[in-house]
Write a protein that holds these residues in place. Sequence first.
Motif, PDB file in Angstrom:
ATOM      1  N   PHE A   1       2.554   4.788   0.036  1.00 39.97           N
ATOM      2  CA  PHE A   1       3.982   5.489   0.159  1.00 39.97           C
ATOM      3  C   PHE A   1       4.891   3.960  -0.321  1.00 39.97           C
ATOM      4  N   GLN A   2       6.063   4.376  -0.480  1.00 37.03           N
ATOM      5  CA  GLN A   2       7.103   3.439  -1.042  1.00 37.03           C
ATOM      6  C   GLN A   2       8.083   3.196  -0.048  1.00 37.03           C
ATOM      7  N   ALA A   3       8.474   2.119   0.202  1.00 34.48           N
ATOM      8  CA  ALA A   3       9.522   1.541   1.364  1.00 34.48           C
ATOM      9  C   ALA A   3       9.984   0.169   0.652  1.00 34.48           C
ATOM     10  N   THR A   4      11.139  -0.343   1.477  1.00 29.25           N
ATOM     11  CA  THR A   4      11.665  -1.572   1.130  1.00 29.25           C
ATOM     12  C   THR A   4      11.044  -2.454   2.008  1.00 29.25           C
ATOM     13  N   ALA A   5      10.746  -3.735   1.430  1.00 29.15           N
ATOM     14  CA  ALA A   5       9.923  -4.607   2.180  1.00 29.15           C
ATOM     15  C   ALA A   5      11.083  -5.539   2.903  1.00 29.15           C
ATOM     16  N   ARG A   6      10.775  -6.222   3.890  1.00 27.18           N
ATOM     17  CA  ARG A   6      11.650  -6.939   4.755  1.00 27.18           C
ATOM     18  C   ARG A   6      12.179  -8.387   3.842  1.00 27.18           C
ATOM     19  N   GLY A   7      13.530  -8.411   3.626  1.00 25.04           N
ATOM     20  CA  GLY A   7      13.712  -9.656   3.008  1.00 25.04           C
ATOM     21  C   GLY A   7      13.731  -9.409   1.492  1.00 25.04           C
ATOM     22  N   GLU A   8      13.369  -8.397   0.797  1.00 27.50           N
ATOM     23  CA  GLU A   8      13.192  -8.035  -0.609  1.00 27.50           C
ATOM     24  C   GLU A   8      14.142  -6.987  -1.189  1.00 27.50           C
ATOM     25  N   GLU A   9      14.645  -6.986  -2.177  1.00 31.09           N
ATOM     26  CA  GLU A   9      15.344  -6.032  -3.004  1.00 31.09           C
ATOM     27  C   GLU A   9      14.396  -4.923  -3.392  1.00 31.09           C
ATOM     28  N   GLY A  10      14.968  -3.662  -3.679  1.00 35.28           N
ATOM     29  CA  GLY A  10      14.069  -2.697  -4.355  1.00 35.28           C
ATOM     30  C   GLY A  10      12.870  -1.948  -3.418  1.00 35.28           C
ATOM     31  N   MET A  11      12.235  -1.069  -3.987  1.00 39.57           N
ATOM     32  CA  MET A  11      10.930  -0.424  -3.185  1.00 39.57           C
ATOM     33  C   MET A  11       9.808  -1.250  -3.703  1.00 39.57           C
ATOM     34  N   THR A  12       8.732  -1.321  -2.438  1.00 40.99           N
ATOM     35  CA  THR A  12       7.568  -1.691  -2.730  1.00 40.99           C
ATOM     36  C   THR A  12       6.561  -0.665  -2.296  1.00 40.99           C
ATOM     37  N   LEU A  13       5.289  -0.652  -3.041  1.00 41.03           N
ATOM     38  CA  LEU A  13       4.122   0.221  -2.850  1.00 41.03           C
ATOM     39  C   LEU A  13       3.216  -0.201  -1.907  1.00 41.03           C
ATOM     40  N   PHE A  14       3.126   0.448  -0.735  1.00 42.40           N
ATOM     41  CA  PHE A  14       2.432   0.033   0.247  1.00 42.40           C
ATOM     42  C   PHE A  14       1.147   1.033   0.245  1.00 42.40           C
ATOM     43  N   PHE A  15      -0.123   0.432   0.775  1.00 40.46           N
ATOM     44  CA  PHE A  15      -1.385   1.198   0.782  1.00 40.46           C
ATOM     45  C   PHE A  15      -1.797   0.870   2.283  1.00 40.46           C
ATOM     46  N   VAL A  16      -2.562   1.807   2.849  1.00 35.94           N
ATOM     47  CA  VAL A  16      -3.072   1.698   4.006  1.00 35.94           C
ATOM     48  C   VAL A  16      -4.586   2.319   3.937  1.00 35.94           C
ATOM     49  N   CYS A  17      -5.708   1.542   4.163  1.00 36.88           N
ATOM     50  CA  CYS A  17      -7.186   2.203   4.045  1.00 36.88           C
ATOM     51  C   CYS A  17      -7.133   3.512   5.155  1.00 36.88           C
ATOM     52  N   CYS A  18      -7.855   4.224   4.614  1.00 37.79           N
ATOM     53  CA  CYS A  18      -8.158   5.570   5.321  1.00 37.79           C
ATOM     54  C   CYS A  18      -9.389   5.548   5.970  1.00 37.79           C
ATOM     55  N   ASN A  19     -10.166   4.370   6.055  1.00 37.63           N
ATOM     56  CA  ASN A  19     -11.220   4.225   6.770  1.00 37.63           C
ATOM     57  C   ASN A  19     -10.913   3.851   8.205  1.00 37.63           C
ATOM     58  N   PRO A  20     -11.237   4.975   9.187  1.00 34.76           N
ATOM     59  CA  PRO A  20     -10.748   4.747  10.532  1.00 34.76           C
ATOM     60  C   PRO A  20     -11.074   3.505  11.356  1.00 34.76           C
ATOM     61  N   SER A  21     -12.000   2.922  11.015  1.00 33.79           N
ATOM     62  CA  SER A  21     -12.526   1.676  11.609  1.00 33.79           C
ATOM     63  C   SER A  21     -11.615   0.610  11.158  1.00 33.79           C
ATOM     64  N   CYS A  22     -10.973   0.714  10.136  1.00 32.16           N
ATOM     65  CA  CYS A  22     -10.499  -0.416   9.333  1.00 32.16           C
ATOM     66  C   CYS A  22      -8.951  -0.411   9.356  1.00 32.16           C
ATOM     67  N   GLY A  23      -8.229   0.576   8.681  1.00 31.44           N
ATOM     68  CA  GLY A  23      -6.771   0.689   9.027  1.00 31.44           C
ATOM     69  C   GLY A  23      -5.873  -0.763   8.064  1.00 31.44           C
ATOM     70  N   ASN A  24      -6.538  -1.416   7.263  1.00 33.57           N
ATOM     71  CA  ASN A  24      -6.100  -2.462   6.408  1.00 33.57           C
ATOM     72  C   ASN A  24      -4.813  -2.107   5.755  1.00 33.57           C
ATOM     73  N   ARG A  25      -3.853  -2.862   5.602  1.00 32.39           N
ATOM     74  CA  ARG A  25      -2.565  -2.477   5.083  1.00 32.39           C
ATOM     75  C   ARG A  25      -2.212  -3.660   3.810  1.00 32.39           C
ATOM     76  N   TRP A  26      -1.853  -3.272   2.804  1.00 28.96           N
ATOM     77  CA  TRP A  26      -1.696  -4.006   1.727  1.00 28.96           C
ATOM     78  C   TRP A  26      -0.532  -3.660   0.840  1.00 28.96           C
ATOM     79  N   ARG A  27      -0.025  -4.415  -0.034  1.00 23.42           N
ATOM     80  CA  ARG A  27       1.141  -3.688  -0.821  1.00 23.42           C
ATOM     81  C   ARG A  27       1.121  -4.411  -2.420  1.00 23.42           C
ATOM     82  N   GLU A  28       1.496  -3.578  -3.411  1.00 25.74           N
ATOM     83  CA  GLU A  28       1.418  -4.003  -4.882  1.00 25.74           C
ATOM     84  C   GLU A  28       2.900  -4.252  -5.068  1.00 25.74           C
TER      85      GLU A  28
END
Length: 114
Positions: free
Chosen positions: A87-114
């Motif tokens: 999903f896209q959202a604004t990152a804290r302290g940054e301008e513009g939109m950022t693409l966020f990813f969340v792992c679909c593995n139920p035991s992981c839930g890792n989050r990262w962005r591009e």
Amino acid sequence: MSTMKFCRECNNILYPKDDREQKVLLYACRNCDHQEVADNNCVYRNVVHHSAGEFTQVLQDVAGDPTLPRTKSVRCASCGHGEAVFFQATARGEEGMTLFFVCCNPSCGNRWRE
């Protein structure tokens, strides 16, 4: 801070009402004819308090949201799972939109962005 006001004559709630001729805010009783001039022009104030845990929980729950788009073109760096919600959202302290990813593995839930 705005608080509820009550009628001095019948103890019912006073509701905000404008006097367009005098250009003032009044509080008026709907039960009797009592009116009083407002001492503050603030009628309602909504204050939202967030804790760090609320933001974390929201991101963990998005992996199970069927309305969000999914991709198999990325791989989780933590567990190696090949599917993520994004999903896209604004990152804290940054301008513009950022693409966020969340792992679909139920035991992981890792989050990262591009």
